[in-house]
Design a protein around this motif. Structure first.
Motif, PDB file in Angstrom:
ATOM      1  N   GLU A  42      45.039 152.758  17.574  1.00 33.96           N
ATOM      2  CA  GLU A  42      44.803 153.029  18.996  1.00 33.96           C
ATOM      3  C   GLU A  42      43.644 152.189  19.522  1.00 33.96           C
ATOM      4  OE1 GLU A  42      44.177 157.232  19.183  1.00 33.96           O
ATOM      5  OE2 GLU A  42      46.328 157.666  19.231  1.00 33.96           O
ATOM      6  N   GLU A  43      42.573 152.076  18.740  1.00 30.72           N
ATOM      7  CA  GLU A  43      41.412 151.284  19.153  1.00 30.72           C
ATOM      8  C   GLU A  43      41.772 149.802  19.256  1.00 30.72           C
ATOM      9  OE1 GLU A  43      37.547 150.913  20.528  1.00 30.72           O
ATOM     10  OE2 GLU A  43      38.728 152.721  20.171  1.00 30.72           O
ATOM     11  N   MET A  44      42.546 149.306  18.308  1.00 28.42           N
ATOM     12  CA  MET A  44      42.977 147.904  18.359  1.00 28.42           C
ATOM     13  C   MET A  44      43.845 147.657  19.586  1.00 28.42           C
ATOM     14  SD  MET A  44      43.720 147.263  14.320  1.00 28.42           S
ATOM     15  CE  MET A  44      44.495 145.679  14.575  1.00 28.42           C
ATOM     16  N   ASP A  45      44.714 148.609  19.902  1.00 24.93           N
ATOM     17  CA  ASP A  45      45.557 148.486  21.088  1.00 24.93           C
ATOM     18  C   ASP A  45      44.707 148.476  22.357  1.00 24.93           C
ATOM     19  OD1 ASP A  45      48.209 148.472  22.389  1.00 24.93           O
ATOM     20  OD2 ASP A  45      47.607 150.478  23.089  1.00 24.93           O
ATOM     21  N   HIS A  46      43.687 149.323  22.394  1.00 26.99           N
ATOM     22  CA  HIS A  46      42.782 149.371  23.553  1.00 26.99           C
ATOM     23  C   HIS A  46      42.077 148.024  23.750  1.00 26.99           C
ATOM     24  CE1 HIS A  46      39.716 150.798  26.311  1.00 26.99           C
ATOM     25  NE2 HIS A  46      38.799 150.331  25.486  1.00 26.99           N
ATOM     26  N   TRP A  47      41.516 147.465  22.660  1.00 24.50           N
ATOM     27  CA  TRP A  47      40.823 146.181  22.755  1.00 24.50           C
ATOM     28  C   TRP A  47      41.775 145.069  23.166  1.00 24.50           C
ATOM     29  CZ3 TRP A  47      35.882 145.488  23.323  1.00 24.50           C
ATOM     30  CH2 TRP A  47      35.015 146.474  22.871  1.00 24.50           C
ATOM     31  N   TYR A  48      43.004 145.108  22.662  1.00 26.02           N
ATOM     32  CA  TYR A  48      43.995 144.084  23.042  1.00 26.02           C
ATOM     33  C   TYR A  48      44.305 144.172  24.533  1.00 26.02           C
ATOM     34  CZ  TYR A  48      48.375 141.613  23.540  1.00 26.02           C
ATOM     35  OH  TYR A  48      49.354 140.772  23.981  1.00 26.02           O
ATOM     36  N   ARG A  49      44.461 145.393  25.044  1.00 32.25           N
ATOM     37  CA  ARG A  49      44.738 145.550  26.486  1.00 32.25           C
ATOM     38  C   ARG A  49      43.580 145.029  27.326  1.00 32.25           C
ATOM     39  NH1 ARG A  49      45.187 151.049  26.644  1.00 32.25           N
ATOM     40  NH2 ARG A  49      46.156 151.419  24.673  1.00 32.25           N
ATOM     41  N   LEU A  50      42.334 145.319  26.918  1.00 35.79           N
ATOM     42  CA  LEU A  50      41.175 144.798  27.649  1.00 35.79           C
ATOM     43  C   LEU A  50      41.163 143.281  27.641  1.00 35.79           C
ATOM     44  CD1 LEU A  50      38.242 147.145  26.565  1.00 35.79           C
ATOM     45  CD2 LEU A  50      39.487 147.134  28.736  1.00 35.79           C
ATOM     46  N   TRP A  51      41.433 142.686  26.481  1.00 31.53           N
ATOM     47  CA  TRP A  51      41.452 141.233  26.361  1.00 31.53           C
ATOM     48  C   TRP A  51      42.546 140.626  27.241  1.00 31.53           C
ATOM     49  CZ3 TRP A  51      45.529 138.256  24.408  1.00 31.53           C
ATOM     50  CH2 TRP A  51      45.245 136.886  24.293  1.00 31.53           C
ATOM     51  N   ARG A  52      43.737 141.223  27.214  1.00 29.84           N
ATOM     52  CA  ARG A  52      44.865 140.698  27.991  1.00 29.84           C
ATOM     53  C   ARG A  52      44.595 140.793  29.499  1.00 29.84           C
ATOM     54  NH1 ARG A  52      49.747 143.852  26.633  1.00 29.84           N
ATOM     55  NH2 ARG A  52      49.066 145.101  28.380  1.00 29.84           N
ATOM     56  N   ARG A  53      44.026 141.910  29.940  1.00 28.90           N
ATOM     57  CA  ARG A  53      43.724 142.056  31.370  1.00 28.90           C
ATOM     58  C   ARG A  53      42.683 141.031  31.813  1.00 28.90           C
ATOM     59  NH1 ARG A  53      44.784 147.759  33.430  1.00 28.90           N
ATOM     60  NH2 ARG A  53      43.044 147.370  34.803  1.00 28.90           N
ATOM     61  N   ARG A  54      41.662 140.799  30.980  1.00 29.75           N
ATOM     62  CA  ARG A  54      40.636 139.805  31.290  1.00 29.75           C
ATOM     63  C   ARG A  54      41.260 138.407  31.340  1.00 29.75           C
ATOM     64  NH1 ARG A  54      34.931 140.380  30.474  1.00 29.75           N
ATOM     65  NH2 ARG A  54      35.531 142.441  29.751  1.00 29.75           N
ATOM     66  N   ARG A  55      42.174 138.145  30.433  1.00 28.60           N
ATOM     67  CA  ARG A  55      42.858 136.848  30.397  1.00 28.60           C
ATOM     68  C   ARG A  55      43.655 136.623  31.680  1.00 28.60           C
ATOM     69  NH1 ARG A  55      47.879 135.185  27.031  1.00 28.60           N
ATOM     70  NH2 ARG A  55      47.768 132.951  27.240  1.00 28.60           N
TER      71      ARG A  55
END
Length: 94
Positions: free
Chosen positions: A34-47
């Motif tokens: 879940e934490e990895m998914d959260h960080w991936y979503r933050l990274w993707r939105r920033r991208r």
């Protein structure tokens, strides 16, 4: 009920997280995924915000955005959601 099933049920009750129907001990912990998914979503939105920076100022203005606001949001600390930071900044500006 066998011993391994009992321990899975207890973890579910104590953490409040729902365990997958099929669980193997070799699987990574649910909280980790879940934490990895959260960080991936933050990274993707920033991208996605960074990709908007290739547009010219007129195109950004048509979208209701300012280049300096986008740059500010994309340079926020990684633990912050850049989209949310941008939204809050725009709300306070109006």
């Amino acid at each position: 009920m066998n011993r391994s099933k009992q321990s899975v049920d207890k973890r579910t009750e104590s953490t409040g997280r729902q365990m997958p129907e099929f669980y193997m001990p070799a699987m990574p912990p649910v909280a980790l995924t879940e934490e990895m998914d959260h960080w991936y979503r933050l990274w993707r939105r920033r991208r996605h915000l960074r990709q908007l920076l290739v547009l010219d100022d007129a195109a950004l203005e048509a979208l209701g955005l300012k280049r300096e606001d986008l740059e500010w949001a994309t340079h926020r600390p990684w633990r912050e959601d850049a989209f949310e930071a941008l939204r809050e900044r725009r709300e306070h500006a109006h």
